[in-house]
Design a protein around this motif. Structure first.
Motif, short mmCIF file in Angstrom:
data_model
loop_
_atom_site.label_atom_id
_atom_site.label_comp_id
_atom_site.label_asym_id
_atom_site.label_seq_id
_atom_site.Cartn_x
_atom_site.Cartn_y
_atom_site.Cartn_z
N LEU A 272 31.68 69.34 65.14
CA LEU A 272 31.55 69.13 63.92
C LEU A 272 30.25 70.19 63.72
O LEU A 272 29.94 70.71 62.59
N LEU A 273 29.50 70.05 64.85
CA LEU A 273 28.00 71.02 64.82
C LEU A 273 28.38 72.53 64.52
O LEU A 273 27.51 73.28 63.91
N GLN A 274 29.57 73.00 64.97
CA GLN A 274 29.92 74.18 64.91
C GLN A 274 29.96 74.50 63.59
O GLN A 274 29.74 75.87 63.29
N GLN A 275 30.61 73.85 62.71
CA GLN A 275 30.44 74.19 61.16
C GLN A 275 29.15 74.62 60.61
O GLN A 275 28.97 75.39 59.67
N ALA A 276 28.28 73.86 60.94
CA ALA A 276 26.85 74.14 60.72
C ALA A 276 26.16 75.56 61.03
O ALA A 276 25.22 76.17 60.56
N ILE A 277 27.03 75.95 62.14
CA ILE A 277 26.56 77.18 62.83
C ILE A 277 27.20 78.22 62.03
O ILE A 277 26.84 79.33 61.69
N GLY A 278 28.62 78.39 62.23
CA GLY A 278 29.55 79.64 61.95
C GLY A 278 30.27 79.10 60.59
O GLY A 278 31.28 79.87 60.35
N LEU B 106 34.68 75.80 75.89
CA LEU B 106 34.64 75.77 77.39
C LEU B 106 35.11 76.99 78.03
O LEU B 106 34.30 77.66 78.80
N LEU B 107 36.34 77.58 77.40
CA LEU B 107 36.90 78.64 78.07
C LEU B 107 36.12 80.00 77.85
O LEU B 107 36.20 80.87 78.54
N SER B 108 35.76 80.02 76.60
CA SER B 108 34.99 81.28 76.34
C SER B 108 33.51 81.44 76.36
O SER B 108 32.98 82.27 76.34
N ALA B 109 32.68 80.00 76.54
CA ALA B 109 31.31 80.24 76.47
C ALA B 109 30.87 79.20 77.44
O ALA B 109 29.70 79.10 77.49
N GLY B 110 31.61 78.58 78.43
CA GLY B 110 31.07 77.80 79.29
C GLY B 110 30.25 76.67 78.86
O GLY B 110 29.25 76.18 79.20
N LEU B 111 31.02 75.96 78.09
CA LEU B 111 30.44 74.75 77.25
C LEU B 111 29.12 75.15 76.61
O LEU B 111 28.13 74.28 76.60
N ALA B 112 29.15 76.03 75.89
CA ALA B 112 28.07 76.49 75.09
C ALA B 112 28.56 76.69 73.70
O ALA B 112 29.71 76.84 73.31
N ALA B 113 27.48 76.89 72.72
CA ALA B 113 28.13 77.36 71.15
C ALA B 113 28.52 78.50 71.07
O ALA B 113 28.20 79.38 71.96
N MET B 114 29.19 78.82 70.06
CA MET B 114 29.75 80.00 69.77
C MET B 114 29.74 80.33 68.07
O MET B 114 29.62 79.38 67.25
N PRO B 115 29.78 81.40 67.70
CA PRO B 115 29.59 81.83 66.31
C PRO B 115 30.97 81.80 65.45
O PRO B 115 31.58 82.49 65.12
N MET B 116 31.23 80.08 65.61
CA MET B 116 32.55 80.08 64.76
C MET B 116 32.43 78.77 64.14
O MET B 116 31.41 78.14 64.22
N ASP B 117 33.29 78.37 63.21
CA ASP B 117 33.35 77.23 62.67
C ASP B 117 33.92 75.96 63.53
O ASP B 117 34.15 76.12 64.32
N SER B 118 34.15 74.87 62.59
CA SER B 118 34.64 73.76 63.35
C SER B 118 35.97 73.82 63.71
O SER B 118 36.64 73.19 64.71
N ASP B 119 36.97 74.75 63.16
CA ASP B 119 38.12 75.15 63.57
C ASP B 119 38.38 76.03 64.59
O ASP B 119 39.33 76.47 64.86
N GLY B 120 37.24 76.80 65.00
CA GLY B 120 37.24 77.83 66.01
C GLY B 120 37.53 79.12 65.49
O GLY B 120 37.78 80.13 66.00
N VAL B 121 37.19 79.15 63.88
CA VAL B 121 37.25 80.44 63.25
C VAL B 121 36.05 81.38 63.37
O VAL B 121 34.97 80.61 62.81
N PRO B 122 35.97 82.47 63.87
CA PRO B 122 34.86 83.34 63.96
C PRO B 122 34.10 83.53 62.79
O PRO B 122 34.94 84.02 61.72
#
Length: 284
Positions: free
Chosen positions: A24-30, A120-136
């Protein structure tokens, strides 16, 4: 030129890691309401600012830089929620079926694993510049028009939707550390809404700024349709409101109602060209 301090802008702690909340927090990032969006929006508005007084450019740069700190806080929060998530959390998700239901079926454990697989696979359990659906995040929601008033209205809207998202995230967690971080971010969204409105007030308020751009002579626009509310209703009803009668917000006209009807004729495009590969019946 920018400077970095390794310390966070505001403390970020997580008492009970929750991989579902990390998503959910990924939405607030990306997400389109997120911090990358406003950060880049303010930077590009500043870098393209051509006002004689550089104070608006400087103010935008200060706030854009602040938003970098918000991205850093959220990225830290995502990592803390993903790191060492206890097995008991996964078991609870499987037991009550809540997480599985949210994710559209399957066991809670499987759903959580599906939610974090990209992190997990792309960032080693870190945040990424994407939304909560995984869309960059792709920068398609960056609004920097070169018109300071237009940009300020865009910024108010951006901070409003960002605050809505932050409040929803606040309500979605029971973790005291996450709530503390979010209550700070909600407060900053409050300030930024006021900040952009203050610029508009300083520029003269609606009367001076509207319509945007105020540099276009209004006598050159269609005087019969610049303050009409177009009402299109089969039953003839018109939604009466501030927008349908009385003086316009900019004080330069009077609101009226126009029952929407065609002002033009049926378009006639003519016959197809011989080299257009149309049917022979279409070619004149």
């Amino acid at each position: 030129m920018y400077y970095h301090d390794s310390r966070l802008q505001y403390p970020v702690t997580c008492e009970r890691p929750d991989p579902a909340f990390a998503t959910l927090l990924q939405q607030a990032i990306g997400g389109v309401e997120g911090e990358i969006r406003v950060c880049m929006q303010y930077f590009f508005q500043a870098w393209g600012n051509r006002a004689p007084d550089s104070k608006y450019r400087d103010m935008l740069l200060h706030t854009a830089t602040e938003e970098i700190g918000h991205i850093e806080m959220l990225a830290t929060a995502v990592a803390l929620n993903l790191d060492k998530a206890p097995t008991s959390l996964q078991e609870e998700g499987a037991a009550d079926g809540v997480v599985g239901a949210i994710m559209g079926g399957g066991s809670g454990k499987g759903a959580i694993e599906h939610m974090i697989h990209k992190n997990l696979l792309s960032a080693g359990l870190a945040a990424m510049p994407m939304d909560s659906d995984g869309v960059p995040f792709n920068m398609s929601h960056i609004y920097a028009s070169g018109n300071v008033a237009a940009d300020m209205y865009c910024n108010v809207a951006a901070e409003s939707t960002g605050r809505v998202l932050a409040v929803r995230l606040f309500n979605a967690t029971e973790d005291a550390g996450m709530k503390k971080m979010l209550h700070y971010m909600i407060a900053r969204d409050t300030m930024h809404q006021q900040q952009w409105l203050a610029v508009l007030e300083e520029l003269g308020g609606p009367g001076a700024n509207l319509p945007i751009p105020n540099s276009f002579p209004q006598e050159q626009e269609d005087q019969q349709n610049n303050y009409n509310f177009y009402a299109t209703a089969v039953n003839g009803s018109v939604p009466a409101g501030r927008w349908s009668s009385g003086p316009s917000i900019d004080g330069k006209g009077e609101f009226t109602v126009f029952r929407n009807e065609p002002l033009g004729d049926t378009p006639v495009l003519g016959a197809s060209r011989p080299d257009s590969a149309a049917q022979s019946q279409q070619i004149g």
